[in-house]
Design an enzyme around this catalytic site. Structure first.
Site, PDB file in Angstrom:
ATOM      1  N   ASN A   1       0.865  -1.188   0.000  1.00  9.16           N
ATOM      2  CA  ASN A   1       0.000   0.000   0.000  1.00  9.16           C
ATOM      3  C   ASN A   1       0.898   1.233   0.000  1.00  9.16           C
ATOM      4  O   ASN A   1       1.462   1.602   1.025  1.00  9.16           O
ATOM      5  CB  ASN A   1      -0.908  -0.024   1.239  1.00  9.16           C
ATOM      6  N   TRP A   2       1.021   1.843  -1.166  1.00 13.27           N
ATOM      7  CA  TRP A   2       1.927   2.995  -1.292  1.00 13.27           C
ATOM      8  C   TRP A   2       1.322   4.279  -0.727  1.00 13.27           C
ATOM      9  O   TRP A   2       1.992   5.308  -0.697  1.00 13.27           O
ATOM     10  CB  TRP A   2       2.308   3.195  -2.759  1.00 13.27           C
ATOM     11  N   LYS A   3       0.041   4.239  -0.382  1.00 15.61           N
ATOM     12  CA  LYS A   3      -0.635   5.448   0.140  1.00 15.61           C
ATOM     13  C   LYS A   3      -0.407   6.618  -0.815  1.00 15.61           C
ATOM     14  O   LYS A   3      -0.462   6.426  -2.018  1.00 15.61           O
ATOM     15  CB  LYS A   3      -0.152   5.740   1.559  1.00 15.61           C
TER      16      LYS A   3
ATOM     17  N   HIS B   1      -9.855   1.359   4.551  1.00 13.16           N
ATOM     18  CA  HIS B   1      -8.577   1.538   5.261  1.00 13.16           C
ATOM     19  C   HIS B   1      -8.765   2.542   6.406  1.00 13.16           C
ATOM     20  O   HIS B   1      -9.540   3.495   6.291  1.00 13.16           O
ATOM     21  CB  HIS B   1      -7.505   2.037   4.284  1.00 13.16           C
TER      22      HIS B   1
ATOM     23  N   GLU C   1      -5.842  -4.895  10.557  1.00 11.21           N
ATOM     24  CA  GLU C   1      -4.844  -3.842  10.705  1.00 11.21           C
ATOM     25  C   GLU C   1      -5.151  -3.037  11.970  1.00 11.21           C
ATOM     26  O   GLU C   1      -5.890  -2.045  11.907  1.00 11.21           O
ATOM     27  CB  GLU C   1      -4.882  -2.888   9.507  1.00 11.21           C
TER      28      GLU C   1
ATOM     29  N   SER D   1       3.049  -2.072  10.315  1.00 16.52           N
ATOM     30  CA  SER D   1       4.494  -2.064  10.566  1.00 16.52           C
ATOM     31  C   SER D   1       5.198  -3.362  10.172  1.00 16.52           C
ATOM     32  O   SER D   1       6.173  -3.767  10.816  1.00 16.52           O
ATOM     33  CB  SER D   1       4.789  -1.727  12.036  1.00 16.52           C
TER      34      SER D   1
END
Ligand code: PEP
Length: 250
Positions: A8-10, A92, A161, A210
């Site tokens: 997930n590159w955001k 998300h 998450e 993380s």
């Protein structure tokens, strides 16, 4: 079963050039691996540019809750399918944080599944200290799946998450594989209540928060877990490629 590893590159990187460079490095590594499904979720604007994906699958970080209509700034699941996207991340925590509620998440999940995208529903409690956190996760799942037909189960993935373990909150401290294991059982029980046993048993459940090359093995080895969702570490191609290599050996 292949392990699922999603990047997930955001909202990064800031230039097309950098995105293409990271993508190229990951692509050449992923091409050699048989035991991993590698998925990259870049910012929307890069999706068509990274189209010649080879072994890598593309994911959107969000989808519109509708298929048409005057929704300024939104991008539909149908449009995403049209540019070769095969996965979507839904709900998300960073979208929940800016006001996306359970009803909208359910509509987005439905749209995404209806258009044939494999849909990664993100759930997780905000605080580590929240005593009732399993209850919070249960509610998030029940509200997201309410009214969604069971036949969509085969395209649904749940990402656990815990928000407090996401690197921007935790300074890089992940949850533990043991907690992920326990939560995956709990999540499966919740899905069983909604969609029944066979859907619950087959549903892929992945961990995010993380994950890096040092701790990935523990999460990837969790019995009943199907992979990991990686944020920050996925923007470093060397680090992410190490995670792919580890996943390939499990
Ligand atoms: C995420 O936000 O989906 C995520 C997993 O982030 P990070 O790996 O940076 O904690």
């Amino acid at each position: 079963m292949k392990k699922l590893v999603i990047a997930n590159w955001k909202m990064a990187p800031q230039t097309v050039k950098e995105a293409q460079a990271i993508f190229a490095k990951i692509k050449s590594r992923a091409a050699r691996l048989r035991g991993v499904e590698t998925v990259i979720a870049p910012p929307f604007i890069y999706l068509p540019l990274l189209k010649s994906a080879g072994k890598i699958k593309l994911a959107a970080q969000d989808v519109a809750k509708d298929d048409g209509g005057p929704w300024t700034g939104e991008i539909s699941a149908r449009m995403l399918k049209g540019v070769g996207v095969s996965y979507a991340i839904i709900g998300h925590s960073e979208r929940r944080e800016i006001g996306e509620g359970d009803d909208v998440i359910r509509e987005k999940l439905y749209q995404s599944l209806f258009r044939g995208l494999k849909s990664v529903l993100c759930v997780g409690e905000k605080e580590k200290s929240q005593e009732a956190f399993p209850h919070i996760v249960r509610e998030q799942i029940k509200k997201a799946l309410r009214g969604i037909p069971r036949y969509f189960a085969s395209k649904t993935i749940i990402a656990y998450e815990p928000v407090w373990a996401i690197s921007s909150h935790s300074k890089g401290k992940a949850d533990t594989p043991q907690n992920f294991f326990e939560m995956s059982i709990f999540i499966r029980r919740t899905v069983l209540d909604v969609w029944g046993k066979s859907a619950a048993l087959r549903l892929p459940i992945i961990y995010g928060g993380s994950v890096n090359a040092k701790n990935a093995k523990g999460f990837l080895e969790v019995k009943g877990g199907s992979g990991v969702l990686v944020g920050k570490a996925s923007l470093d191609a060397r680090e992410f490629n190490k995670i792919l290599e580890i996943a390939d050996t499990i």
